[in-house]
Design a protein around this motif. Structure first.
Motif, PDB file in Angstrom:
ATOM      1  N   GLU A  91      -1.401  10.910   4.718  1.00 38.32           N
ATOM      2  CA  GLU A  91      -1.140  10.798   6.147  1.00 38.32           C
ATOM      3  C   GLU A  91      -1.910   9.630   6.747  1.00 38.32           C
ATOM      4  N   ASN A  92      -1.209   8.777   7.474  1.00 42.18           N
ATOM      5  CA  ASN A  92      -1.763   7.568   8.095  1.00 42.18           C
ATOM      6  C   ASN A  92      -2.215   6.530   7.073  1.00 42.18           C
ATOM      7  N   GLY A  93      -1.860   6.725   5.815  1.00 38.89           N
ATOM      8  CA  GLY A  93      -2.157   5.735   4.793  1.00 38.89           C
ATOM      9  C   GLY A  93      -3.436   6.006   4.036  1.00 38.89           C
TER      10      GLY A  93
ATOM     11  N   LEU B 150       0.976   0.128  11.384  1.00 34.92           N
ATOM     12  CA  LEU B 150       2.126   0.219  10.475  1.00 34.92           C
ATOM     13  C   LEU B 150       2.024   1.443   9.579  1.00 34.92           C
ATOM     14  N   LEU B 151       0.825   1.710   9.072  1.00 29.12           N
ATOM     15  CA  LEU B 151       0.645   2.867   8.184  1.00 29.12           C
ATOM     16  C   LEU B 151       0.792   4.183   8.936  1.00 29.12           C
ATOM     17  N   ARG B 152       0.617   4.150  10.254  1.00 32.07           N
ATOM     18  CA  ARG B 152       0.853   5.349  11.066  1.00 32.07           C
ATOM     19  C   ARG B 152       2.325   5.534  11.412  1.00 32.07           C
ATOM     20  N   GLY B 153       3.139   4.605  10.968  1.00 32.42           N
ATOM     21  CA  GLY B 153       4.578   4.725  11.192  1.00 32.42           C
ATOM     22  C   GLY B 153       5.076   4.049  12.454  1.00 32.42           C
TER      23      GLY B 153
ATOM     24  N   PRO C   4       7.265   5.738   4.130  1.00 30.22           N
ATOM     25  CA  PRO C   4       5.888   6.135   4.469  1.00 30.22           C
ATOM     26  C   PRO C   4       5.031   6.362   3.237  1.00 30.22           C
ATOM     27  N   PRO C   5       3.709   6.296   3.415  1.00 31.39           N
ATOM     28  CA  PRO C   5       2.797   6.611   2.318  1.00 31.39           C
ATOM     29  C   PRO C   5       2.741   8.116   2.089  1.00 31.39           C
TER      30      PRO C   5
ATOM     31  N   ALA D  50       0.818  -1.207   0.000  1.00 24.14           N
ATOM     32  CA  ALA D  50       0.000   0.000   0.000  1.00 24.14           C
ATOM     33  C   ALA D  50       0.852   1.258   0.000  1.00 24.14           C
ATOM     34  N   THR D  51       1.889   1.287   0.821  1.00 24.40           N
ATOM     35  CA  THR D  51       2.720   2.488   0.858  1.00 24.40           C
ATOM     36  C   THR D  51       3.459   2.673  -0.467  1.00 24.40           C
ATOM     37  N   THR D  52       3.899   1.580  -1.065  1.00 20.67           N
ATOM     38  CA  THR D  52       4.590   1.686  -2.356  1.00 20.67           C
ATOM     39  C   THR D  52       3.665   2.234  -3.431  1.00 20.67           C
TER      40      THR D  52
END
Length: 390
Positions: free
Chosen positions: A175-177, A148-151, A171-172, A98-100
């Motif tokens: 913010e927060n993914g 994970l998406l929140r870092g 990171p994405p 997702a982040t990629t």
């Protein structure tokens, strides 16, 4: 009732990665869904001003992540609603994917959380869990994924998911993914939606049934101190007149025979999806009473799983039905129509101008041979007369 937040809506289109054509349940009028065709549909949706596209998931479809990755570079504004599959993907892998894709698409990714409701297909994917167990996996998956998406660096031990030192290094963009979308009608699904999801999706049931379902989600989310947005998945058959629209609906199922319908209904009956059961109950596999609410037609669900209803009528009629759903709090409308390329243009031309879109092009963005619309007359004159609405 609507509030200020519900005055505008987002309208999505659909990428038919499981097949497309002019008729349901037959090879007649079918067409190859290859990369060039998907590019045409995606470019049409992007240029016509749709907010995004839903890419379906499952063994009957091309892989949604690969399709989105192939189409993101050739589109500009279009968002891609792509599925993560709890139980089929580890949450850490899903978070990295997702982040990629969020970075590569410059923040145009949306996530559709799909638990899966076909036990036969699930077993083919190595998932031998009960309905309740799959939703436990979904909750645990989202616990890890969202952190994970929140870092965060995550240690987690649940009933089904166990990670130690899990993290996402890059990171994405959002913010927060990317925002999380999710659909499901069972008690377990509503619990997931209320506690962990940004936008709850329903299939196109009559407004009264949708209102009842959304009220439950809304109340349960409020108990947790949360607010959830709402979306609906529908097909659309819109024409200049109501008569033309209903004739098009009849043509769509003109090649269906009783045996094909029976085979499809048998497959739907084996599923443990509450939402699919609700869809099937709208018609019970019969052609006799397919109009289930004003301008709402259940003919698609005779052979298509999942979203099985269509809004049918003139642009004005369909827009009125959309306003009824909007009044329930729905702000995301995911539409489709057969064939998807032609119908994207038809919906954009007839229907979108009547809707309060929160997105879309400004008139200044269209500068090449587009104003006023129409073919040049006699080689040097642009048309000025506009036909009256039908």
């Amino acid at each position: 009732m609507t509030d200020a937040a519900n005055e505008k809506i987002n309208v999505f289109w659909f990428l038919p990665t499981h097949g497309d054509g002019r008729y349901l349940g037959t090879t007649a009028g079918g067409r190859a869904v290859d990369l060039p065709y998907l590019q045409q549909v995606a470019l049409a949706a992007d240029n016509l001003g749709f907010y995004g596209v839903l890419i379906p998931t499952g063994k009957s479809c091309e892989d949604s992540w690969l399709v989105a990755s192939a189409l993101a570079p050739i589109t500009r504004r279009l968002k891609f609603l792509v599925a993560v599959r709890p139980g089929l993907q580890p949450p850490t892998l899903a978070a990295r994917m997702a982040t990629t894709l969020d970075r590569l698409s410059e923040g145009r990714l949306l996530i559709n959380v799909v638990t899966g409701g076909d036990p036969v297909e699930n077993k083919g994917d190595g998932i031998f869990l009960s309905h309740s167990e799959r939703y436990t996996v979904t909750r645990e998956f989202l616990d890890v994924y969202t952190r994970l998406l929140r870092g965060e660096k995550v240690d987690y031990k649940g009933e089904h998911i166990h990670v130690e030192g899990a993290e996402v290094l890059f990171p994405p963009v959002q913010e927060n993914g990317p925002p999380l979308f999710f659909g499901g009608s069972s008690e377990e699904a509503i619990d997931v939606a209320a506690g962990q999801i940004d936008t709850y999706l329903t299939w196109g049931e009559p407004p009264a049934q949708v209102a009842e379902k959304l009220a439950v989600v809304r109340e349960r989310a409020a108990q947790l101190g949360r607010k959830v947005e709402y979306g609906i998945r529908l097909h659309v058959i819109v024409r200049e007149t109501e008569e033309e629209a209903w004739a098009a609906a009849d043509r769509l199922i003109a090649h269906l025979d009783d045996d094909t319908i029976a085979q499809a209904q048998k497959i739907f009956a084996r599923m443990d999806s509450t939402g699919q059961a609700r869809m099937s109950a709208l018609h019970n596999g019969s052609r006799d009473k397919l109009v289930i609410s004003p301008n709402l037609w259940a003919g698609v669900g005779l052979v298509r799983g999942g979203a099985g209803t269509a809004l049918v009528g003139s642009a004005e009629q369909v827009a009125e039905r959309i306003r009824e759903y909007q009044a329930l709090g729905i702000t995301h409308f995911i539409f489709s129509g057969y064939p998807h390329l032609e119908e994207a243009h038809r919906v954009a031309e007839l229907l979108l101008p009547l809707l309060p879109l929160a997105h879309g092009h400004t008139s200044s963005a269209r500068t090449i041979n587009t104003g006023p619309f129409g073919e040049t007359i006699g080689g040097d004159k642009r048309p000025t007369k506009q036909a009256s609405a039908s």
